[in-house]
Design a protein around this motif. Structure first.
Motif, PDB file in Angstrom:
ATOM      1  N   PHE A  87       0.833  -1.210   0.000  1.00 56.96           N
ATOM      2  CA  PHE A  87       0.000   0.000   0.000  1.00 56.96           C
ATOM      3  C   PHE A  87       0.862   1.252   0.000  1.00 56.96           C
ATOM      4  CE2 PHE A  87      -2.324   3.379   2.166  1.00 56.96           C
ATOM      5  CZ  PHE A  87      -3.525   3.377   1.479  1.00 56.96           C
ATOM      6  N   MET A  88       1.936   1.262   0.811  1.00 60.62           N
ATOM      7  CA  MET A  88       2.803   2.430   0.864  1.00 60.62           C
ATOM      8  C   MET A  88       3.522   2.655  -0.465  1.00 60.62           C
ATOM      9  SD  MET A  88       5.709   3.447   3.690  1.00 60.62           S
ATOM     10  CE  MET A  88       6.790   2.060   3.348  1.00 60.62           C
ATOM     11  N   ALA A  89       3.979   1.566  -1.107  1.00 63.91           N
ATOM     12  CA  ALA A  89       4.657   1.694  -2.404  1.00 63.91           C
ATOM     13  C   ALA A  89       3.714   2.267  -3.460  1.00 63.91           C
ATOM     14  CB  ALA A  89       5.190   0.332  -2.843  1.00 63.91           C
ATOM     15  N   CYS A  90       2.476   1.791  -3.468  1.00 65.56           N
ATOM     16  CA  CYS A  90       1.493   2.319  -4.421  1.00 65.56           C
ATOM     17  C   CYS A  90       1.175   3.780  -4.130  1.00 65.56           C
ATOM     18  CB  CYS A  90       0.216   1.487  -4.368  1.00 65.56           C
ATOM     19  SG  CYS A  90       0.405  -0.201  -4.983  1.00 65.56           S
ATOM     20  N   SER A  91       1.119   4.133  -2.859  1.00 66.13           N
ATOM     21  CA  SER A  91       0.854   5.523  -2.482  1.00 66.13           C
ATOM     22  C   SER A  91       1.964   6.438  -2.976  1.00 66.13           C
ATOM     23  CB  SER A  91       0.713   5.641  -0.959  1.00 66.13           C
ATOM     24  OG  SER A  91      -0.330   4.830  -0.476  1.00 66.13           O
ATOM     25  N   VAL A  92       3.206   6.005  -2.786  1.00 70.71           N
ATOM     26  CA  VAL A  92       4.347   6.805  -3.249  1.00 70.71           C
ATOM     27  C   VAL A  92       4.303   6.951  -4.768  1.00 70.71           C
ATOM     28  CG1 VAL A  92       6.859   6.857  -3.454  1.00 70.71           C
ATOM     29  CG2 VAL A  92       5.791   6.211  -1.282  1.00 70.71           C
ATOM     30  N   TYR A  93       3.961   5.858  -5.465  1.00 68.23           N
ATOM     31  CA  TYR A  93       3.853   5.918  -6.922  1.00 68.23           C
ATOM     32  C   TYR A  93       2.791   6.925  -7.357  1.00 68.23           C
ATOM     33  CZ  TYR A  93       2.423   4.557 -11.634  1.00 68.23           C
ATOM     34  OH  TYR A  93       2.072   4.580 -12.951  1.00 68.23           O
ATOM     35  N   LEU A  94       1.644   6.895  -6.676  1.00 65.64           N
ATOM     36  CA  LEU A  94       0.556   7.796  -7.036  1.00 65.64           C
ATOM     37  C   LEU A  94       0.906   9.257  -6.762  1.00 65.64           C
ATOM     38  CD1 LEU A  94      -2.445   5.696  -5.716  1.00 65.64           C
ATOM     39  CD2 LEU A  94      -1.951   6.246  -8.100  1.00 65.64           C
ATOM     40  N   VAL A  95       1.842   9.490  -5.860  1.00 61.63           N
ATOM     41  CA  VAL A  95       2.285  10.859  -5.580  1.00 61.63           C
ATOM     42  C   VAL A  95       3.320  11.316  -6.601  1.00 61.63           C
ATOM     43  CG1 VAL A  95       3.526  12.312  -3.928  1.00 61.63           C
ATOM     44  CG2 VAL A  95       1.757  10.743  -3.120  1.00 61.63           C
ATOM     45  N   ILE A  96       4.252  10.426  -6.933  1.00 58.93           N
ATOM     46  CA  ILE A  96       5.416  10.831  -7.731  1.00 58.93           C
ATOM     47  C   ILE A  96       5.177  10.740  -9.234  1.00 58.93           C
ATOM     48  CG2 ILE A  96       7.812  10.236  -8.278  1.00 58.93           C
ATOM     49  CD1 ILE A  96       8.190   9.414  -5.391  1.00 58.93           C
ATOM     50  N   ALA A  97       4.538   9.660  -9.707  1.00 59.09           N
ATOM     51  CA  ALA A  97       4.424   9.422 -11.146  1.00 59.09           C
ATOM     52  C   ALA A  97       3.799  10.582 -11.926  1.00 59.09           C
ATOM     53  CB  ALA A  97       3.652   8.129 -11.399  1.00 59.09           C
ATOM     54  N   PRO A  98       2.659  11.131 -11.511  1.00 61.62           N
ATOM     55  CA  PRO A  98       2.083  12.237 -12.277  1.00 61.62           C
ATOM     56  C   PRO A  98       2.966  13.485 -12.270  1.00 61.62           C
ATOM     57  CG  PRO A  98       0.449  11.256 -10.831  1.00 61.62           C
ATOM     58  CD  PRO A  98       1.771  10.708 -10.416  1.00 61.62           C
ATOM     59  N   ILE A  99       3.697  13.707 -11.173  1.00 56.24           N
ATOM     60  CA  ILE A  99       4.555  14.887 -11.090  1.00 56.24           C
ATOM     61  C   ILE A  99       5.703  14.791 -12.086  1.00 56.24           C
ATOM     62  CG2 ILE A  99       6.107  16.196  -9.580  1.00 56.24           C
ATOM     63  CD1 ILE A  99       4.409  15.339  -7.235  1.00 56.24           C
ATOM     64  N   ILE A 100       6.281  13.586 -12.216  1.00 59.53           N
ATOM     65  CA  ILE A 100       7.420  13.399 -13.106  1.00 59.53           C
ATOM     66  C   ILE A 100       7.003  13.438 -14.567  1.00 59.53           C
ATOM     67  CG2 ILE A 100       9.194  11.744 -13.826  1.00 59.53           C
ATOM     68  CD1 ILE A 100       9.374  10.805 -10.948  1.00 59.53           C
ATOM     69  N   GLN A 101       5.923  12.743 -14.897  1.00 58.16           N
ATOM     70  CA  GLN A 101       5.562  12.593 -16.301  1.00 58.16           C
ATOM     71  C   GLN A 101       4.635  13.687 -16.813  1.00 58.16           C
ATOM     72  OE1 GLN A 101       4.684   8.738 -17.762  1.00 58.16           O
ATOM     73  NE2 GLN A 101       5.830   7.655 -16.172  1.00 58.16           N
ATOM     74  N   ASP A 102       3.827  14.246 -15.950  1.00 57.47           N
ATOM     75  CA  ASP A 102       2.886  15.277 -16.401  1.00 57.47           C
ATOM     76  C   ASP A 102       2.639  16.271 -15.275  1.00 57.47           C
ATOM     77  OD1 ASP A 102       1.107  16.707 -17.922  1.00 57.47           O
ATOM     78  OD2 ASP A 102      -0.590  15.361 -17.534  1.00 57.47           O
ATOM     79  N   PRO A 103       3.639  17.087 -14.963  1.00 53.28           N
ATOM     80  CA  PRO A 103       3.499  17.997 -13.818  1.00 53.28           C
ATOM     81  C   PRO A 103       2.361  18.999 -14.023  1.00 53.28           C
ATOM     82  CG  PRO A 103       5.433  18.544 -15.125  1.00 53.28           C
ATOM     83  CD  PRO A 103       4.924  17.247 -15.649  1.00 53.28           C
ATOM     84  N   ALA A 104       1.598  19.203 -12.955  1.00 54.01           N
ATOM     85  CA  ALA A 104       0.493  20.165 -12.975  1.00 54.01           C
ATOM     86  C   ALA A 104       0.690  21.163 -11.842  1.00 54.01           C
ATOM     87  CB  ALA A 104      -0.852  19.448 -12.832  1.00 54.01           C
ATOM     88  N   ILE A 105       0.192  22.360 -12.045  1.00 51.93           N
ATOM     89  CA  ILE A 105       0.402  23.428 -11.066  1.00 51.93           C
ATOM     90  C   ILE A 105      -0.257  23.093  -9.728  1.00 51.93           C
ATOM     91  CG2 ILE A 105      -1.652  24.750 -11.692  1.00 51.93           C
ATOM     92  CD1 ILE A 105       1.873  26.148 -10.868  1.00 51.93           C
ATOM     93  N   GLU A 106      -1.327  22.272  -9.741  1.00 51.01           N
ATOM     94  CA  GLU A 106      -2.001  21.908  -8.486  1.00 51.01           C
ATOM     95  C   GLU A 106      -1.057  21.185  -7.529  1.00 51.01           C
ATOM     96  OE1 GLU A 106      -5.135  22.580 -11.464  1.00 51.01           O
ATOM     97  OE2 GLU A 106      -3.335  21.318 -11.443  1.00 51.01           O
ATOM     98  N   PHE A 107      -0.150  20.366  -8.077  1.00 49.86           N
ATOM     99  CA  PHE A 107       0.786  19.637  -7.223  1.00 49.86           C
ATOM    100  C   PHE A 107       1.730  20.592  -6.503  1.00 49.86           C
ATOM    101  CE2 PHE A 107       0.183  16.347 -10.735  1.00 49.86           C
ATOM    102  CZ  PHE A 107      -0.894  15.761 -10.080  1.00 49.86           C
ATOM    103  N   LEU A 108       2.202  21.612  -7.223  1.00 46.47           N
ATOM    104  CA  LEU A 108       3.087  22.607  -6.606  1.00 46.47           C
ATOM    105  C   LEU A 108       2.334  23.379  -5.529  1.00 46.47           C
ATOM    106  CD1 LEU A 108       5.768  24.140  -6.485  1.00 46.47           C
ATOM    107  CD2 LEU A 108       4.898  25.641  -8.300  1.00 46.47           C
ATOM    108  N   TYR A 109       1.096  23.761  -5.813  1.00 43.41           N
ATOM    109  CA  TYR A 109       0.295  24.466  -4.815  1.00 43.41           C
ATOM    110  C   TYR A 109       0.123  23.608  -3.560  1.00 43.41           C
ATOM    111  CZ  TYR A 109      -1.093  27.816  -8.455  1.00 43.41           C
ATOM    112  OH  TYR A 109      -1.099  28.787  -9.423  1.00 43.41           O
ATOM    113  N   ALA A 110      -0.124  22.308  -3.783  1.00 42.20           N
ATOM    114  CA  ALA A 110      -0.332  21.409  -2.645  1.00 42.20           C
ATOM    115  C   ALA A 110       0.915  21.336  -1.776  1.00 42.20           C
ATOM    116  CB  ALA A 110      -0.724  20.021  -3.138  1.00 42.20           C
TER     117      ALA A 110
END
Length: 495
Positions: free
Chosen positions: A425-448
């Protein structure tokens, strides 16, 4: 002469208790006021199922199909998201039985990773996560409500007014009586399950007629992008969000050592089965093109399957979203309650009504912030923000569980899950946090990220250095007098 004002003792401390009797403030050193244990196994399952099944199953199927590109992969994502939620609920059952405090992740992070991380979670949960969840769900409630009326274009003002009225109604219910709020949850959970059973039966009827063309497409057109799959999981997991609801109200749960793990597992498994069958029904009836073109999936499904009787489907959606918003508010305010009790927020926010035994101040505060969230009202951007921040803290909570396996290895654990489950569960959580930032960064992530770290601006002076020096005391007196609230002590459960 009768004393009608508040008169503090000379040795008054921050945890001194007061009661309000006959309009007067009186010291009640021997009286303990705390929230009642009104949540049992059935109502606990209702809170989980009712909090999970809200707006997500009526919004997210379109997003999941768009990101995955195929029928087969979209169904795999829905089932995988359910399994991932089940692993999380098992891990949370262990740590929730180890630390039987309300507030969800907040006390677990404090015990495992320290009070700074706990504060950053509480800051994010209180100011953003709970209010945004309530806002998103009530906006969906309002959007389905306006389908009963004829408007030109896409009316935003009526939608936001209806959402605001829904939030205020829920606040009144939760301030009035916790048992009433629990009963409301049971009723609306039953209503939404009836709606989904209708959808599932309709899908089987169409399959029985030979409408299998969409299901036969299988995995044709599946995406190969890790970022797209992560975003599909975001949409699906948004629909599953709420699997940890019961951990926020542990102190109000009867026999938590038994009911917490049972309710967590039963609730998540039930929802996973229902979600899979509902998505099969959507795809069978509407097809991929119809599903992608629909802005209100369940309404379109109802019109096609039930004809004129399809009017009942938006009504059931209203029940579903209203119940989910009730669960989000009921559970979410407990983090503020727990954090204020530990002086991470103004302590008066942890006070409980001495007449109704409800956490009135923190409900009012959360209601105000939720209403402010309606001003921008962009559901898509709110989901991105919510998912990123929530899964970041889910991962940290599982890390806390691992740490507590060593720092509290001799503590009583009514349930101890196989360590591989929380690690997956922790590995999947980390993936869900990091993968979108690396491949398709969105401004919402920076705001968060900026917002989460920005909480330290308040933590350092007001919590670490305690610069208040009694400046907030007049506000505390005012709130106590008008809301008739008193401090509520924590009493640990007996093993």
């Amino acid at each position: 002469m009768e004393n009608t004002g508040y008169q503090p003792e000379e040795d008054e401390g921050p945890r001194q208790r007061y009661a309000i009797r006959n309009g007067n403030m009186a010291v009640a050193n021997n009286e303990k006021v705390k929230m009642k244990k009104n949540v049992g196994l059935i109502s606990g399952i209702s809170f989980i199922v009712g909090s999970i099944i809200g707006s997500g199953i009526f919004i997210s199927p379109k997003g999941v199909l768009t990101e995955t590109g195929s029928v087969g992969l979209s169904l795999v994502v829905w089932v995988s998201a359910g399994i991932l939620s089940l692993l999380g609920s098992l891990a949370y059952a262990e740590v929730g039985c180890l630390i039987t405090k309300s507030g969800g992740e907040y006390p677990y992070l404090w015990a495992g990773l320290g009070r700074v991380i706990a504060f950053m979670f509480a800051w994010t949960k209180i100011i953003v996560l709970t209010p945004s969840a309530v806002a998103i769900i009530t906006l969906t409630f309002a959007e389905y409500t306006v389908t009963f009326f004829d408007y030109c274009g896409a009316p935003q003002t009526p939608v936001k007014v209806i959402a605001a009225l829904a939030i205020l109604t829920l606040a009144i219910i939760n301030c009035w009586d916790t048992k009433l709020a629990a009963n409301v949850q049971v009723f609306f959970t039953a209503a939404k399950l009836i709606a989904l059973v209708i959808i599932i039966i309709g899908g089987f009827v169409w399959l029985g007629r030979g409408e299998t063309a969409t299901m036969q497409k299988g995995f044709a057109g599946s995406t190969g992008s890790a970022s797209s799959i992560a975003l599909a999981f975001y949409d699906a997991l948004w629909a599953y969000d709420g699997w940890n609801t019961l951990n926020y109200v542990t102190e109000e749960l009867r026999n938590p050592y038994v009911n917490l793990p049972r309710a967590n597992v039963i609730g998540v498994v039930l929802v996973t089965v229902v979600y899979l069958l509902a998505n099969i029904s959507y795809l069978t009836v509407l097809g991929t093109d119809g599903l992608l073109e629909s802005n209100a999936v369940v309404v379109t499904w109802g019109e096609k399957v039930l004809g004129s009787a399809g009017i009942i489907m938006p009504i059931f959606v209203l029940f579903s979203t209203f119940g989910a918003a009730n669960g989000a508010l009921y559970a979410g305010v407990r983090t503020l309650y727990a954090a204020a009790r530990e002086h991470h927020f103004p302590e008066v926010l942890s006070y409980v009504s001495c007449k109704r035994y409800t956490p009135t101040p923190c409900i009012i505060f959360t209601t105000i912030v939720s209403l402010l969230m309606l001003i921008p009202g962009n559901i898509g951007s709110l989901i991105d923000f919510f998912s990123f921040a929530a899964w970041l803290f889910y991962a940290l909570t599982i890390l806390s569980l691992v740490v507590l396996r060593f720092t509290m290895k001799n503590a009583h654990r009514p349930i101890k899950v196989f360590i591989l489950f929380p690690l997956i569960f922790m590995a999947c959580s980390v993936y869900l946090v990091i993968a979108p930032i690396i491949q398709d960064p969105a401004i919402e992530f920076l705001y968060a990220f900026i917002f989460i770290v920005g909480g330290l601006v308040f933590y350092i002076p007001f919590v670490h250095f305690n610069l208040d020096h009694g400046c907030f005391r007049p506000v505390t007196k005012f709130v106590q007098y008008w809301l008739e609230v008193v401090p509520s002590p924590y009493e640990p459960e007996e093993p």
